[in-house]
Scaffold this motif. Structure first.
Motif, PDB file in Angstrom:
ATOM      1  N   ASN A  53      44.208  46.326  45.025  1.00  0.00           N
ATOM      2  CA  ASN A  53      44.422  45.175  43.877  1.00  0.00           C
ATOM      3  C   ASN A  53      43.845  43.756  44.014  1.00  0.00           C
ATOM      4  O   ASN A  53      43.549  43.013  42.968  1.00  0.00           O
ATOM      5  CB  ASN A  53      46.564  45.183  42.361  1.00  0.00           C
ATOM      6  CG  ASN A  53      46.382  46.163  42.469  1.00  0.00           C
ATOM      7  OD1 ASN A  53      45.252  46.901  41.874  1.00  0.00           O
ATOM      8  ND2 ASN A  53      47.732  46.528  42.457  1.00  0.00           N
ATOM      9  N   PHE A 100      41.578  41.339  42.732  1.00  0.00           N
ATOM     10  CA  PHE A 100      41.197  40.047  41.774  1.00  0.00           C
ATOM     11  C   PHE A 100      40.644  39.278  42.283  1.00  0.00           C
ATOM     12  O   PHE A 100      39.737  38.133  41.875  1.00  0.00           O
ATOM     13  CB  PHE A 100      42.653  39.514  42.638  1.00  0.00           C
ATOM     14  CG  PHE A 100      43.561  37.948  42.107  1.00  0.00           C
ATOM     15  CD1 PHE A 100      43.575  37.578  41.228  1.00  0.00           C
ATOM     16  CD2 PHE A 100      43.041  37.120  43.130  1.00  0.00           C
ATOM     17  CE1 PHE A 100      43.407  36.734  40.384  1.00  0.00           C
ATOM     18  CE2 PHE A 100      43.591  35.668  43.430  1.00  0.00           C
ATOM     19  CZ  PHE A 100      44.113  35.511  41.589  1.00  0.00           C
ATOM     20  N   ARG A 112      42.233  35.249  29.974  1.00  0.00           N
ATOM     21  CA  ARG A 112      42.305  36.835  29.694  1.00  0.00           C
ATOM     22  C   ARG A 112      42.064  37.177  30.503  1.00  0.00           C
ATOM     23  O   ARG A 112      42.484  38.647  31.608  1.00  0.00           O
ATOM     24  CB  ARG A 112      41.238  37.304  28.276  1.00  0.00           C
ATOM     25  CG  ARG A 112      41.999  36.946  26.960  1.00  0.00           C
ATOM     26  CD  ARG A 112      40.815  37.377  26.147  1.00  0.00           C
ATOM     27  NE  ARG A 112      39.767  37.239  25.877  1.00  0.00           N
ATOM     28  CZ  ARG A 112      40.099  36.195  25.066  1.00  0.00           C
ATOM     29  NH1 ARG A 112      40.338  35.142  24.180  1.00  0.00           N
ATOM     30  NH2 ARG A 112      38.476  36.134  24.637  1.00  0.00           N
ATOM     31  N   GLU A 113      40.981  37.031  31.529  1.00  0.00           N
ATOM     32  CA  GLU A 113      40.684  37.741  32.887  1.00  0.00           C
ATOM     33  C   GLU A 113      41.450  37.386  34.489  1.00  0.00           C
ATOM     34  O   GLU A 113      41.293  38.348  35.202  1.00  0.00           O
ATOM     35  CB  GLU A 113      38.947  37.734  33.572  1.00  0.00           C
ATOM     36  CG  GLU A 113      37.516  38.109  32.224  1.00  0.00           C
ATOM     37  CD  GLU A 113      36.882  38.289  33.452  1.00  0.00           C
ATOM     38  OE1 GLU A 113      36.293  39.249  34.211  1.00  0.00           O
ATOM     39  OE2 GLU A 113      36.282  37.336  32.897  1.00  0.00           O
ATOM     40  N   GLU A 136      47.912  37.406  33.375  1.00  0.00           N
ATOM     41  CA  GLU A 136      48.834  38.233  32.630  1.00  0.00           C
ATOM     42  C   GLU A 136      49.687  38.421  31.836  1.00  0.00           C
ATOM     43  O   GLU A 136      49.220  38.936  31.163  1.00  0.00           O
ATOM     44  CB  GLU A 136      48.996  39.759  34.305  1.00  0.00           C
ATOM     45  CG  GLU A 136      49.927  40.805  33.676  1.00  0.00           C
ATOM     46  CD  GLU A 136      50.509  41.113  34.795  1.00  0.00           C
ATOM     47  OE1 GLU A 136      51.991  42.273  34.637  1.00  0.00           O
ATOM     48  OE2 GLU A 136      49.769  41.280  35.383  1.00  0.00           O
ATOM     49  N   TYR A 185      48.891  36.695  37.553  1.00  0.00           N
ATOM     50  CA  TYR A 185      47.879  36.952  37.740  1.00  0.00           C
ATOM     51  C   TYR A 185      47.244  38.024  37.777  1.00  0.00           C
ATOM     52  O   TYR A 185      47.844  39.069  38.096  1.00  0.00           O
ATOM     53  CB  TYR A 185      47.125  36.521  38.976  1.00  0.00           C
ATOM     54  CG  TYR A 185      46.909  35.309  38.698  1.00  0.00           C
ATOM     55  CD1 TYR A 185      46.438  33.847  38.216  1.00  0.00           C
ATOM     56  CD2 TYR A 185      48.271  34.401  39.711  1.00  0.00           C
ATOM     57  CE1 TYR A 185      46.579  32.512  38.500  1.00  0.00           C
ATOM     58  CE2 TYR A 185      49.081  32.344  39.840  1.00  0.00           C
ATOM     59  CZ  TYR A 185      47.613  32.420  39.061  1.00  0.00           C
ATOM     60  OH  TYR A 185      47.942  30.278  38.690  1.00  0.00           O
ATOM     61  N   SER A 186      46.390  38.761  36.997  1.00  0.00           N
ATOM     62  CA  SER A 186      45.710  39.723  37.148  1.00  0.00           C
ATOM     63  C   SER A 186      45.619  40.748  38.121  1.00  0.00           C
ATOM     64  O   SER A 186      45.572  40.060  39.444  1.00  0.00           O
ATOM     65  CB  SER A 186      44.808  39.651  36.703  1.00  0.00           C
ATOM     66  OG  SER A 186      44.675  39.607  35.075  1.00  0.00           O
TER      67      SER A 186
END
Length: 95
Positions: free
Chosen positions: A34, A38, A57-58, A61, A84-85
């Motif tokens: 992950n 990121f 969007r990228e 989250e 954050y994603s």
């Protein structure tokens, strides 16, 4: 006979510990993957000049906005958490 019973208990304990360690290892490996995902997204936007919908969007989250609070000097404060994603919320030191 007692020696055999102790050996079975010991083997069971070792199997339980091995399973627990494997679970921790799996979590660590997932966290590494992950973090790599990121960082891949971060590298794409190292020198951003404009905040775009695509970037949000990228990279993000979710954003959690809390109710405003006022301190004793009537200074308005509002807590905002950004998740954050791939890595979730990152706690930064307060200024």
């Amino acid at each position: 006979m007692i020696h055999f019973h102790i050996q079975i208990i010991w083997q069971s304990t070792l199997k339980d510990r091995a399973a627990a360690l494997q679970g921790e290892l799996d979590k660590a490996q997932e966290a590494t993957v992950n973090a790599e995902k990121f960082m891949s997204v971060v590298r794409k936007y190292l020198s951003i000049e404009e905040l775009t919908h695509t970037l949000l969007r990228e990279m993000v989250e979710k954003i959690v906005v809390y109710e405003c609070e006022y301190d004793e000097n009537e200074v308005r404060r509002q807590r905002i958490d950004i998740y954050y994603s791939f890595v979730g919320k990152i706690d930064l030191p307060e200024e």
